[in-house]
Write a protein that holds these residues in place. Sequence first.
Motif, PDB file in Angstrom:
ATOM      1  N   ALA A 144       0.832  -1.210   0.000  1.00  0.00           N
ATOM      2  CA  ALA A 144       0.000   0.000   0.000  1.00  0.00           C
ATOM      3  C   ALA A 144       0.864   1.256   0.000  1.00  0.00           C
ATOM      4  O   ALA A 144       0.564   2.230  -0.706  1.00  0.00           O
ATOM      5  N   LYS A 145       1.947   1.254   0.776  1.00  0.00           N
ATOM      6  CA  LYS A 145       2.835   2.420   0.832  1.00  0.00           C
ATOM      7  C   LYS A 145       3.452   2.704  -0.532  1.00  0.00           C
ATOM      8  O   LYS A 145       3.539   3.866  -0.960  1.00  0.00           O
ATOM      9  N   ILE A 146       3.907   1.653  -1.211  1.00  0.00           N
ATOM     10  CA  ILE A 146       4.516   1.830  -2.527  1.00  0.00           C
ATOM     11  C   ILE A 146       3.513   2.431  -3.509  1.00  0.00           C
ATOM     12  O   ILE A 146       3.821   3.381  -4.241  1.00  0.00           O
ATOM     13  N   LYS A 147       2.305   1.882  -3.528  1.00  0.00           N
ATOM     14  CA  LYS A 147       1.302   2.357  -4.474  1.00  0.00           C
ATOM     15  C   LYS A 147       0.890   3.799  -4.182  1.00  0.00           C
ATOM     16  O   LYS A 147       0.685   4.592  -5.107  1.00  0.00           O
ATOM     17  N   ILE A 148       0.767   4.125  -2.903  1.00  0.00           N
ATOM     18  CA  ILE A 148       0.401   5.499  -2.538  1.00  0.00           C
ATOM     19  C   ILE A 148       1.506   6.472  -2.938  1.00  0.00           C
ATOM     20  O   ILE A 148       1.240   7.561  -3.465  1.00  0.00           O
ATOM     21  N   PHE A 149       2.761   6.085  -2.697  1.00  0.00           N
ATOM     22  CA  PHE A 149       3.884   6.956  -3.058  1.00  0.00           C
ATOM     23  C   PHE A 149       3.923   7.193  -4.569  1.00  0.00           C
ATOM     24  O   PHE A 149       4.045   8.339  -5.030  1.00  0.00           O
ATOM     25  N   CYS A 150       3.846   6.113  -5.350  1.00  0.00           N
ATOM     26  CA  CYS A 150       3.910   6.248  -6.813  1.00  0.00           C
ATOM     27  C   CYS A 150       2.728   7.039  -7.346  1.00  0.00           C
ATOM     28  O   CYS A 150       2.884   7.890  -8.231  1.00  0.00           O
ATOM     29  N   CYS A 151       1.554   6.770  -6.807  1.00  0.00           N
ATOM     30  CA  CYS A 151       0.360   7.494  -7.232  1.00  0.00           C
ATOM     31  C   CYS A 151       0.501   8.987  -6.938  1.00  0.00           C
ATOM     32  O   CYS A 151       0.157   9.830  -7.772  1.00  0.00           O
ATOM     33  N   SER A 152       1.027   9.312  -5.761  1.00  0.00           N
ATOM     34  CA  SER A 152       1.188  10.723  -5.372  1.00  0.00           C
ATOM     35  C   SER A 152       2.198  11.431  -6.270  1.00  0.00           C
ATOM     36  O   SER A 152       1.978  12.571  -6.709  1.00  0.00           O
ATOM     37  N   PHE A 153       3.302  10.751  -6.545  1.00  0.00           N
ATOM     38  CA  PHE A 153       4.348  11.352  -7.385  1.00  0.00           C
ATOM     39  C   PHE A 153       3.821  11.654  -8.793  1.00  0.00           C
ATOM     40  O   PHE A 153       3.984  12.772  -9.307  1.00  0.00           O
ATOM     41  N   ILE A 154       3.165  10.660  -9.399  1.00  0.00           N
ATOM     42  CA  ILE A 154       2.630  10.863 -10.747  1.00  0.00           C
ATOM     43  C   ILE A 154       1.502  11.881 -10.735  1.00  0.00           C
ATOM     44  O   ILE A 154       1.335  12.668 -11.685  1.00  0.00           O
TER      45      ILE A 154
END
Length: 418
Positions: A144-154
């Motif tokens: 979940a942390k990885i997906k949230i980070f990538c989603c936020s960056f993009i």
Amino acid sequence: MKIKLAFPIENIRASFLVAEKIYRSLISIILASLIARTYGPAEYGLLAFITTNLALASIFLSLGLEGPLLRQLSLKDRINHLNSFLEIKIAACLFATLISLMCWPLIQPSEHFLYLLLLLYIPFTCLELFEVELLSNNQQMSLAKIKIFCCSFIAIVKAVIIFHQLPLNLLLITYAAEPCITNACIFMLAKKNRNRKLISLPFLSSFKSIITESMPLWVSALGIAAYTRVDQIIIARSLGEQQLGIYVAATQIISFFNFIPVALYNSHAASFLSLQKNNEKISNEKFVALFIKFNKAALASSIFILLCADSIINLAYGEKFQASALILKTLTISNFFVFMGVAHSLWILSNQKPLVRLYGTIATAILSITLNLLLTPHFGLVSAAIVASLAQSFAAFFANYIWAKESFILQIKSLGIK
């Protein structure tokens, strides 16, 4: 002395996935609203058409491996199981890339950019399997942390492009880049947690059994893609990109609520895929309880959408998209059956009956394509929404009477029908 938790650890882990789905869905809605308001219905429709093609490519390259892999990773010899699945995925991606390069001269110049995005996206689809491994290792929080980070960056990059009204092609690049970056980060986490090599080619001893189980799921996934996406393609070709923008604005809202059945699926997948079949009565009771949980969530979300459709469209997209409200109200029927279909997919995987989904989705795809070709060009967007609802109801419920009567009976019981 062991301390008993107030909440089962599975529910705590699942809560991270629920939070991640909610967050990504909210970001998706906010960005869709900004894009629609900034670029207008026509360009929003063009963006939707191209992202639909990217989604279809992703489904085509999935090969139906995720479900069987999740089941196999619950068994012994986890490393070799993952290697076998990964090698098949790599071979498929290499083959797809070769075919795509051979077809390049046949592509129209106006579609070269889309085709280039697909070529760049293909290699990263191999890494999707490591998300399944993290789930099987109960690493929902890290995932979940990885997906949230990538989603936020993009999302930040997309917001900059939107606010500066930069060319639409830049937005398309971000849509293609997001899953690539996410998959790469998931791969790095999986590699960090390993002490053994990820790949040891060649290892295809399980090839036959994997293909036997995954191919029906893959064909059925293509069928699902056909009956859920064909309406957008037909609308774009027959009614124009502006009408597609109006239609997709409604489907985007419906898709926002899909995080609920997906989260429920992820939170129950491990326990139901390892469910013992020694006592059929207990197994059926658990599935009825699961179906009831999905039905309640579906009913609550559908009623909310129906009552608030006009306000939701006006708040999210503005006056130019008011015609989307009627489409959204019509699609509440399909929303209910989406929940039911996700729950039914757990029954299919648990009972290892992929042909059930195969027959149902093929029949539904034929029904959807036929009705959309006959009705949508002549009766417009509302007819497309009605066809979408009919297709979802047939795929998730009525088709089971023909090909999965055991599941159909359990679904009837979950609806309170005797």
